[in-house]
Design an enzyme around this catalytic site. Structure first.
Site, PDB file in Angstrom:
ATOM      1  CB  SER A  20      45.467  42.105  43.118  1.00 30.29           C
ATOM      2  OG  SER A  20      45.862  41.193  42.119  1.00 30.29           O
TER       3      SER A  20
ATOM      4  CE  LYS B  49      42.492  40.935  39.734  1.00 31.15           C
ATOM      5  NZ  LYS B  49      43.078  41.726  40.832  1.00 31.15           N
TER       6      LYS B  49
END
Length: 792
Positions: free
Chosen positions: A695, A738
């Site tokens: 990611s 996140k």
């Protein structure tokens, strides 16, 4: 009878194999022959260390001691010839001993001992067996040996008939001699060792023939002596007969002894336990055996303990009260703030249980970082259901018997932890929490995760069979709840049996509410301060604690810091201070030291120069920000340099990002020839921590683009997403963790893949993303437009 013994002739010098080094297990009065499987009990520290050191190669040499009384034998205390064997199974027995099941492979001779501590090691030579050529004389000898062995097995009550039937199928003379030598109890250890040292099969078979002839003569002599006294009443039989008469007389007089009364009490407990048909049949069968045993019999205590376990288990006892969904909601809200998914799932279960009382319990798994309330919510669920609560910590559990129990053939055997916990709770429908299933171990003692497959399968656990009980126990009424920090270590088959409910973490506002509702009152009470002389926490003080002293998804660290402040206040009171103290930032810094984090300035300060971008990463503790730094230098020989302990997946992201930047160089006014004479360095700080994951692609590309165009990344902006070679932005996981990490770090703008918009909408509440502007992108060009400041 005159029985003569002949010494075996010295064996010829064998043809030896190549030297190899193996660990040496020393044994007393024991000789293991090739081709035989033998249990060996070990307890010496050196032997235990040897077993623990074995890896996938489980080969070891078993060598007998010259003198069994030597406790710490050295090379001079051992026979030169032993057996190379393979360790198949290890069972732990009481007194910290191990039971080893070893299979002999070949004869060996120790040539040189290479180590003495922590256990012996030696270089060995394999001694090949010398099988003779087939002949009529050899076949006649083999048949005579078989005939003698069959007669001995038939006459000896301590030898199984299976031994003779096994020997019949062994055709090689040497193997037959080894088999009989290992099973014949009359052979002394020195005689066995002499046979082991002889590689010639014919010579061994002759020696075994002599031993069998002598043993058969002794058995026949014993039989003649026994027949002379047959029919006479032995003293033990006479005492048993008199005891039975005494019991009958006492029964007529109404003077039953204590043993009979104890047996009657045990029988009544079994009757009152409400056992199902199969367990009750087994319990009564064992009870009838117990009633016929003498109280001095070794089996008496084992059987009685088994029956007491059977009588004490909650076969038909339930703890659940009348179901009240509304009251259950109040209890869950009272004990825990937020956790809406957990509460909704439990209330759904209660509603269905109210409509259909006969319902198998679900298998729930609370997955999330430490400190978010996974374990404590189990007790609240039990209180809401009106059930008993049981908990087992699975962290570090290696032995399968901890789940299934030990078989009763082992000394000190007990049921597994599941059955033991049910006995402690006294109910067959508790809320049962299996904590930390992601930290289960696995070694030669078994795989506890595989044993849990039956426990956590609603289709199978209605007939769960513990090895100790050896009867089915119904676990279908139990509400099993498991917890895990990370799901990756949980085996796929076990994960498939559980309903995963994620608990990702809390926002700052949620932590403030939790602190005032639960953490502060609990710490004030635990540390002995009161409202009159305690600490008055303000909203500002709690937020200061959260921002400057903790960076976590849960509230465990926050509670720890609140507890530290309360202890400092307790000390001030003990030293003579009076009155309450208000918790201000200055007081917090005085009690806890300098702040550990500065979330409002760190992100903005690091991105003030070109080549630095802020990424978002998922971690087992919830989520964190990740700084990506890019630099360049003249050269061109090394090409791309990557540092910071990047994993293989993240390294591929760097290479893909660099390829896209080079492909798009002209669009961003980058000289393509620049890459020929320039070395590019990508670094992720905190190099001691390994990093990996799919990611970081757009963050890597943004850092490279910022460095090459000399345009800074906009302050207080973070991003996450993967990149393709064509510049497309792909969706990633861990969105909630996140985004919460970005919020904790003071980030004001977040760039996410467009395909992850649904995750934000479903997983994050409005208050969790308030103050953060989220940009959804589909291509790397959109990322660059949003992230980079305008050029000069």
């Amino acid at each position: 009878m005159d029985v003569q013994e002949e010494q075996l002739p010295s064996p010829p010098e064998p043809v030896l194999d190549e030297l190899e080094e193996v660990p040496v297990l020393t044994v007393r009065d024991t000789v293991l022959f090739p081709g035989a499987m033998m249990p060996i009990t070990v307890g010496r520290p050196s032997s235990l260390a040897l077993v623990q050191s074995l890896g996938e190669n489980r080969s070891l040499a078993v060598v007998s001691q010259l003198d069994a009384h030597v406790d710490t034998p050295g090379p001079d205390d051992l026979y030169p010839v032993g057996t190379l064997c393979v360790l198949h199974k290890v069972i732990r027995v009481p007194r910290e001993n191990l039971l080893l099941f070893c299979e002999g492979v070949s004869r060996i001779r120790t040539r040189e001992y290479t180590a003495r501590e922590p256990f012996l090691k030696a270089r060995i030579e394999k001694i090949p067996d010398l099988e003779p050529e087939p002949s009529e004389e050899l076949e006649a000898l083999r048949q005579n040996v078989l005939s003698l062995f069959q007669q001995i097995v038939a006459a000896a009550p301590n030898l199984s008939d299976d031994l003779a039937s096994t020997a019949v199928h062994i055709t090689e003379p040497g193997r037959l001699a080894d088999w009989i030598s290992g099973t014949l109890p009359s052979l002394s250890p020195p005689e066995r060792q002499e046979l082991l040292a002889q590689p010639d099969g014919r010579t061994r078979l002759n020696a075994v023939h002599r031993h069998l002839t002598r043993e058969l003569e002794l058995l026949q002599l014993r039989g003649r002596i026994q027949s002379q006294v047959q029919g006479q009443l032995s003293q033990s039989q006479r005492e048993f007969y008199l005891r039975e008469q005494l019991k009958a007389i006492q029964k007529e007089l109404g003077e039953g002894d204590d043993t009979q009364q104890d047996l009657e009490d045990l029988r009544q407990k079994i009757e009152a336990a409400g056992l199902p048909e199969e367990p009750k049949t087994e319990a009564m069968r064992e009870f009838n055996r117990l009633s016929r045993m003498s109280s001095g019999s070794p089996e008496y205590g084992v059987t009685r303990t088994y029956l007491e376990w059977m009588a004490a288990l909650p076969w038909s006892t339930s703890s659940g009260s009348k179901i009240d969904v509304k009251r259950a909601r109040e209890i869950l809200d009272e004990d825990h703030y937020d956790l809406e998914k957990v509460k909704e799932r439990i209330l759904d279960y209660l509603a269905v249980l109210q409509l259909r009382p006969v319902l198998k319990g679900p298998i729930l798994c609370f997955a999330g970082p430490p400190g978010v309330g996974k374990t404590s919510v189990g007790r609240s669920i039990a209180r809401a259901l009106g059930r008993k609560f049981a908990r087992i910590s699975m962290g570090g559990m290696h032995d399968e018997a901890e789940i299934r129990g030990h078989r009763r053939t082992y000394i000190g055997a007990l049921p597994g932890q599941i059955i033991q916990a049910l006995r402690r709770t006294g109910a067959n429908d508790p809320v049962f929490m299996l904590d930390e299933v992601d930290k289960l171990g696995r070694d030669f003692r078994g795989d506890p995760a595989s044993a849990l497959l039956e426990v956590l399968d609603p289709e199978q656990n209605s007939t769960f069979r513990d090895n100790y009980l050896d009867v089915p126990f119904d676990l279908s009424k139990v509400l099993f709840i498991t917890t895990a920090n990370v799901l990756d270590p949980v085996p796929e088959a076990l994960r498939d049996r559980m309903e995963i409910i994620p608990l990702e973490g809390y926002t700052e506002q949620e932590k403030v509410i939790i602190a005032f509702r639960y953490l502060i009152p609990r710490q004030i009470e635990e540390n002995g301060v009161t409202a009159e002389n305690g600490v008055n926490f303000t909203d500002e003080a709690v937020r200061f604690l959260i921002r400057r002293y903790t960076r976590e998804a849960g509230v465990r660290g926050l509670e720890r810091e609140i507890g530290s402040i309360c202890r400092k206040q307790a000390r001030r009171i003990a030293e003579g201070a009076s009155g309450a103290t208000e918790a201000t930032p200055a007081l917090i810094e005085q009690d806890l030291g300098a702040p550990r984090f500065r979330p409002d300035t760190e992100v903005a300060g690091r991105t003030r120069r070109p080549g630095v971008a802020v990424g978002l990463a998922w971690t087992p503790t919830g989520g964190d920000v990740l700084f990506i730094e890019a630099g360049r230098m003249p050269g061109g020989n090394k090409g791309l340099i990557m540092t910071g302990q990047l994993g293989p997946v993240m390294q591929e992201s760097v290479q893909a990002a660099l390829t896209w930047v080079r492909h798009s160089a002209l669009r961003y006014s980058i000289d393509p020839d620049l890459f020929k004479n320039t070395d590019i360095h990508i670094h992720v700080p905190a190099g001691a921590i390994p990093k990996d994951g799919p990611s970081a692609g757009i963050t890597m590309a943004t850092a490279l683009l910022s460095m090459l165009t000399e345009r800074c990344v906009r302050p207080l902006l973070a991003m996450t997403g993967e990149i393709t070679l064509t510049g497309e932005v792909l969706p990633i996981g861990g969105i909630k963790e996140k985004v919460l990490a970005a919020r904790r770090s003071g980030v004001r703008e977040v760039i996410l893949p467009a395909d992850n918009e649904v995750n934000v909408r479903e997983d994050l509440k409005t208050e969790q993303i308030s103050g953060i502007e989220i940009h959804y992108v589909k291509s790397m060009d959109e990322v660059a437009k949003l992230a980079l400041e305008p050029g000069s």
